[in-house]
Design an enzyme around this catalytic site. Sequence first.
Site, PDB file in Angstrom:
ATOM      1  N   PHE A   1       1.136  -1.065   0.090  1.00 46.14           N
ATOM      2  CA  PHE A   1      -0.344  -0.454  -0.237  1.00 46.14           C
ATOM      3  C   PHE A   1       0.467   1.722  -0.196  1.00 46.14           C
ATOM      4  O   PHE A   1       2.161   1.585   0.764  1.00 46.14           O
ATOM      5  CB  PHE A   1      -0.948   0.062   1.358  1.00 46.14           C
ATOM      6  CG  PHE A   1      -2.522   0.472   1.212  1.00 46.14           C
ATOM      7  CD1 PHE A   1      -3.244  -0.348   0.524  1.00 46.14           C
ATOM      8  CD2 PHE A   1      -3.016   1.857   0.966  1.00 46.14           C
ATOM      9  CE1 PHE A   1      -4.366   0.278   0.312  1.00 46.14           C
ATOM     10  CE2 PHE A   1      -3.423   2.618   0.926  1.00 46.14           C
ATOM     11  CZ  PHE A   1      -4.860   1.408   0.370  1.00 46.14           C
TER      12      PHE A   1
ATOM     13  N   ASP B   1     -19.795  15.518  15.344  1.00 50.55           N
ATOM     14  CA  ASP B   1     -21.283  16.224  16.067  1.00 50.55           C
ATOM     15  C   ASP B   1     -19.685  16.445  17.604  1.00 50.55           C
ATOM     16  O   ASP B   1     -19.684  17.040  18.090  1.00 50.55           O
ATOM     17  CB  ASP B   1     -21.707  15.132  16.075  1.00 50.55           C
ATOM     18  CG  ASP B   1     -22.385  15.206  14.817  1.00 50.55           C
ATOM     19  OD1 ASP B   1     -22.845  16.192  14.719  1.00 50.55           O
ATOM     20  OD2 ASP B   1     -23.066  14.315  15.011  1.00 50.55           O
TER      21      ASP B   1
ATOM     22  N   GLN C   1      -6.044  15.743   3.956  1.00 48.92           N
ATOM     23  CA  GLN C   1      -6.276  14.329   2.647  1.00 48.92           C
ATOM     24  C   GLN C   1      -7.082  15.185   1.196  1.00 48.92           C
ATOM     25  O   GLN C   1      -9.017  14.799   1.693  1.00 48.92           O
ATOM     26  CB  GLN C   1      -6.326  13.538   2.688  1.00 48.92           C
ATOM     27  CG  GLN C   1      -4.629  12.744   2.676  1.00 48.92           C
ATOM     28  CD  GLN C   1      -4.549  11.434   3.406  1.00 48.92           C
ATOM     29  OE1 GLN C   1      -5.514  10.817   3.622  1.00 48.92           O
ATOM     30  NE2 GLN C   1      -2.854  11.323   3.725  1.00 48.92           N
TER      31      GLN C   1
ATOM     32  N   HIS D   1      -8.014  14.438  -2.793  1.00 45.73           N
ATOM     33  CA  HIS D   1      -7.811  14.175  -3.878  1.00 45.73           C
ATOM     34  C   HIS D   1      -8.210  14.794  -5.066  1.00 45.73           C
ATOM     35  O   HIS D   1      -9.121  15.040  -5.025  1.00 45.73           O
ATOM     36  CB  HIS D   1      -9.153  12.405  -4.263  1.00 45.73           C
ATOM     37  CG  HIS D   1      -8.409  11.513  -5.244  1.00 45.73           C
ATOM     38  ND1 HIS D   1      -8.619  11.556  -6.285  1.00 45.73           N
ATOM     39  CD2 HIS D   1      -7.769  10.287  -4.597  1.00 45.73           C
ATOM     40  CE1 HIS D   1      -8.487  10.879  -7.140  1.00 45.73           C
ATOM     41  NE2 HIS D   1      -7.672   9.103  -6.071  1.00 45.73           N
TER      42      HIS D   1
ATOM     43  N   LEU E   1     -14.730   9.702  -6.386  1.00 42.94           N
ATOM     44  CA  LEU E   1     -13.720   9.546  -6.941  1.00 42.94           C
ATOM     45  C   LEU E   1     -14.185   8.894  -8.549  1.00 42.94           C
ATOM     46  O   LEU E   1     -14.841   8.180  -8.443  1.00 42.94           O
ATOM     47  CB  LEU E   1     -12.678   9.023  -5.788  1.00 42.94           C
ATOM     48  CG  LEU E   1     -11.911   9.793  -4.374  1.00 42.94           C
ATOM     49  CD1 LEU E   1     -11.648   9.118  -3.849  1.00 42.94           C
ATOM     50  CD2 LEU E   1     -12.594  10.978  -4.621  1.00 42.94           C
TER      51      LEU E   1
ATOM     52  N   THR F   1     -10.789   7.609 -10.517  1.00 44.48           N
ATOM     53  CA  THR F   1      -9.583   7.094 -10.110  1.00 44.48           C
ATOM     54  C   THR F   1      -9.446   7.719 -11.504  1.00 44.48           C
ATOM     55  O   THR F   1      -9.157   7.494 -12.342  1.00 44.48           O
ATOM     56  CB  THR F   1      -9.566   5.424 -10.668  1.00 44.48           C
ATOM     57  OG1 THR F   1      -8.436   5.181 -10.955  1.00 44.48           O
ATOM     58  CG2 THR F   1     -10.244   4.904 -11.626  1.00 44.48           C
ATOM     59  N   GLU F   2      -7.323   7.411 -10.518  1.00 44.38           N
ATOM     60  CA  GLU F   2      -6.758   8.120 -11.111  1.00 44.38           C
ATOM     61  C   GLU F   2      -5.825   7.152 -12.330  1.00 44.38           C
ATOM     62  O   GLU F   2      -5.446   7.438 -13.454  1.00 44.38           O
ATOM     63  CB  GLU F   2      -4.819   8.528 -10.170  1.00 44.38           C
ATOM     64  CG  GLU F   2      -5.113   9.509  -9.122  1.00 44.38           C
ATOM     65  CD  GLU F   2      -4.453   9.401  -8.395  1.00 44.38           C
ATOM     66  OE1 GLU F   2      -3.290  10.113  -8.834  1.00 44.38           O
ATOM     67  OE2 GLU F   2      -4.037   9.025  -7.278  1.00 44.38           O
TER      68      GLU F   2
ATOM     69  N   ARG G   1       0.229  13.830  -7.847  1.00 44.49           N
ATOM     70  CA  ARG G   1      -1.771  14.341  -7.542  1.00 44.49           C
ATOM     71  C   ARG G   1      -1.114  15.494  -6.735  1.00 44.49           C
ATOM     72  O   ARG G   1      -2.215  16.060  -7.610  1.00 44.49           O
ATOM     73  CB  ARG G   1      -1.706  13.585  -6.135  1.00 44.49           C
ATOM     74  CG  ARG G   1      -2.815  12.264  -6.589  1.00 44.49           C
ATOM     75  CD  ARG G   1      -2.579  11.376  -5.195  1.00 44.49           C
ATOM     76  NE  ARG G   1      -3.830  10.613  -5.057  1.00 44.49           N
ATOM     77  CZ  ARG G   1      -4.602   9.846  -3.814  1.00 44.49           C
ATOM     78  NH1 ARG G   1      -4.417  10.675  -3.242  1.00 44.49           N
ATOM     79  NH2 ARG G   1      -5.048   8.928  -4.341  1.00 44.49           N
TER      80      ARG G   1
ATOM     81  N   HIS H   1     -11.281  14.325   1.503  1.00 44.18           N
ATOM     82  CA  HIS H   1     -11.173  12.244   1.745  1.00 44.18           C
ATOM     83  C   HIS H   1     -11.075  12.165   3.553  1.00 44.18           C
ATOM     84  O   HIS H   1     -11.703  11.180   3.550  1.00 44.18           O
ATOM     85  CB  HIS H   1     -10.447  11.785   1.270  1.00 44.18           C
ATOM     86  CG  HIS H   1     -10.041   9.900   1.302  1.00 44.18           C
ATOM     87  ND1 HIS H   1     -11.392   9.991   1.004  1.00 44.18           N
ATOM     88  CD2 HIS H   1      -9.611   9.709   1.627  1.00 44.18           C
ATOM     89  CE1 HIS H   1     -11.281   8.633   1.343  1.00 44.18           C
ATOM     90  NE2 HIS H   1     -10.073   8.245   2.170  1.00 44.18           N
TER      91      HIS H   1
ATOM     92  N   GLU I   1     -10.873   9.208  13.641  1.00 47.37           N
ATOM     93  CA  GLU I   1     -10.650   9.821  13.049  1.00 47.37           C
ATOM     94  C   GLU I   1     -11.259  11.610  13.840  1.00 47.37           C
ATOM     95  O   GLU I   1     -10.709  12.945  13.121  1.00 47.37           O
ATOM     96  CB  GLU I   1     -11.113  10.392  11.805  1.00 47.37           C
ATOM     97  CG  GLU I   1     -10.921  11.491  10.560  1.00 47.37           C
ATOM     98  CD  GLU I   1     -11.934  10.832   9.164  1.00 47.37           C
ATOM     99  OE1 GLU I   1     -12.511   9.611   8.870  1.00 47.37           O
ATOM    100  OE2 GLU I   1     -12.038  11.869   8.603  1.00 47.37           O
TER     101      GLU I   1
ATOM    102  N   ARG J   1      -2.540  11.431   6.134  1.00 43.36           N
ATOM    103  CA  ARG J   1      -1.963  10.021   6.497  1.00 43.36           C
ATOM    104  C   ARG J   1      -1.354   9.092   5.032  1.00 43.36           C
ATOM    105  O   ARG J   1      -2.036   9.813   4.761  1.00 43.36           O
ATOM    106  CB  ARG J   1      -3.115  10.090   7.082  1.00 43.36           C
ATOM    107  CG  ARG J   1      -3.817   8.317   7.322  1.00 43.36           C
ATOM    108  CD  ARG J   1      -5.393   7.961   7.350  1.00 43.36           C
ATOM    109  NE  ARG J   1      -6.467   9.038   5.774  1.00 43.36           N
ATOM    110  CZ  ARG J   1      -6.506   7.906   5.100  1.00 43.36           C
ATOM    111  NH1 ARG J   1      -5.977   5.877   5.391  1.00 43.36           N
ATOM    112  NH2 ARG J   1      -6.798   7.650   3.972  1.00 43.36           N
TER     113      ARG J   1
ATOM    114  N   SER K   1      -5.497   4.702   9.243  1.00 40.98           N
ATOM    115  CA  SER K   1      -6.791   4.793   9.607  1.00 40.98           C
ATOM    116  C   SER K   1      -7.752   3.777  10.670  1.00 40.98           C
ATOM    117  O   SER K   1      -7.570   4.123  11.714  1.00 40.98           O
ATOM    118  CB  SER K   1      -7.523   5.923   8.822  1.00 40.98           C
ATOM    119  OG  SER K   1      -7.639   4.962   7.489  1.00 40.98           O
ATOM    120  N   LEU K   2      -7.670   2.432  10.100  1.00 45.57           N
ATOM    121  CA  LEU K   2      -8.066   1.566  10.479  1.00 45.57           C
ATOM    122  C   LEU K   2      -7.220   1.171  11.862  1.00 45.57           C
ATOM    123  O   LEU K   2      -7.816   0.760  12.685  1.00 45.57           O
ATOM    124  CB  LEU K   2      -8.613   0.343   9.740  1.00 45.57           C
ATOM    125  CG  LEU K   2      -9.533   0.874   8.670  1.00 45.57           C
ATOM    126  CD1 LEU K   2      -9.799  -0.727   7.267  1.00 45.57           C
ATOM    127  CD2 LEU K   2     -11.157   0.690   9.114  1.00 45.57           C
TER     128      LEU K   2
END
Lengths: 571, 82
Positions: free
Chosen positions: A100, A202, A221, A223, A233, A235-236, A267, A334, A363, A374, A379-380
Amino acid sequence: MRAALQLSEAGLKTAVLSKVFPTRSHTVAAQGGVSASLGNSEEDHWTWHMYDTVKGSDWLGDQDAIEFMCREAPKVVTELEHYGMPFDRNADGTIYQRPFGGHMSNFGEKPVRRACAAADRTGHAMLHALYQRNVRANTHFFVEWMALDLIRDADGNVQGVIAMEMETSEIVVFQAKATLFATGGAGRIYASSTNAFINTGDGLGMAARAGIPLEDMEFWQFHPTGVAGAGVLITEGVRGEGGILRNSAGERFMERYAPNAKDLASRDVVSRAMVTEINEGRGCGPNKDHVLLDITHLDPEVIMSKLPGIREISIKFAGVDPIKAPIPVVPTCHYQMGGIPTNYHGEVVVDGKPVNGFYAAGECACASVHGANRLGTNSLLDLLVFGKSSANSMIDFIKAQPLELPELATADVERSVARVERLNKQTNGVAVNDARTAMQRTMQAHCGVFRFKDMLAEGVEKILEVEKMVQQTEISDKSSVFNMARIEALELENLIEVAKATMISANARTESRGAHVRDDAPDTPETPNGRDDANWLKHTLWSRDGNRLQYKPVNLQPLTVDTIALKTRSY
Amino acid sequence: MTAYDPIELKRIRWRSRRGLLELDLVLERFFAQRFDSLSPAEIDAYKRILDLPDTDFLDVVNGKADLDDPEEAAIIEILRAV
């Protein structure tokens, strides 16, 4: 839900309040995976993961929290596996891992397979595994409840929340020995966002109103190509197949910004060029607020065979068949890196001290592990690690408290009820949609993916004007049962706090770092890519009261290993 | 308009807020354009669809999967078209 599980399994009475059914939170949108240096496919080490995360954060991440997260990662992923998470597997039964962006082996040498996934539904599978386990542990879910405000006593200790049941509009106090926010991001402050409609920040709004500062809110972040007006989105890969970006004159403007790479530039270069075109009046559409992604010159066969999903998205969300007409696109928000300031124990920290009884994870929190930018799949991991660590802190804290709940402080309760009353009684006010649109357009135009000094300064004035609109919102439906107009008005009161924090923090930070990129930050040997460590290696803290800004140092000291020294961030 | 329980209609409207942006966008349009003309039986079918997990719901709306129940499939056809 990770925190709730830890609390319930420790035998504590645990209530989870949620606007929507818990498995329908926005975590369901996370596809990529969760990173952990399990080393199932090739050699990996948590120190390499830590290095990548610090570098990704452009050195704004706190190295104690990052070490903690990367070291804990294999443990929390293995726990999740034991909870029944259906990870993809290798032939030998171990969790399959894939590469990744930004995750490397041996301190940035070459890509490493570190992301653990459940097909393209990792977030969905994680929510289900945690929900099932929570049901088993007797966690009490209050579904379709909206928390309105935090309750603090005269000494600032948190006593719980005041919340509204959507079905009846009944307002109820939830008094608790410890309160955790896991309320997600606020991507809906922008006109173009990939976030679901429920992502209205909230928890951030409640924290800000309760006098808790928000940290590093200038970092979001983006995109480069989301469908204008929708946020879905593109995709690129579309530019890889020959897609061309055009301005209102039909000009292929990337030729001016990147003569060699053109539309295939990185990007940040593409985003910057798009925003510059829009700012200089060459945007498309009635509001001149987007550019066009053109693939009409491609063979329709190629579009049908290589980009079928994109054609569907374009027809469905832009109302355009890309075989016949170009797709309107705009840089799209994003992920929110900033949030409620916490330490790696999940405790909310103000003026260097934990706020008794208050915790945050995910988040909505800023530990800070993502710093200025990030890495995908972190994030997960953030949810799992800090959900668990904050719950452990809560257990320790609760055990040290007297058995009886203290007397409830009523000042915040009264303020919160008055806030809802104001909305119910407002006449000659502003329509919620108008105020929200004004906020989203202001944020998109003045504080988007690429930022300009004058636009930011103007943006501060404008967002304070929008705040006045939000203070006078009026709803025509005054009914009690599932009154969506009232819910949306209350959500907007949370979003505007985030919008102010973002604009004001971004205006003040005169460097470029990670996702915060300014036109006026000079690229010099002392400030490579505009990053000014001498003056800006510090966290922003925005307070609602007077829009005051304070700063605190970045923690460059990990827990057990040596500091990852400052370097220019390049890939 | 139908004689459907107005409270239930409002509950359905809120439950059409989902975890995925694509669904939010499709359902927002569905409510603006088509929902008011549905029969009670069609609303019942839509309510059953709302019980799907978001990822499955989106797959069906995107035509990557289908629902067996003919009443639910008919609602999905409307969602695919809006």
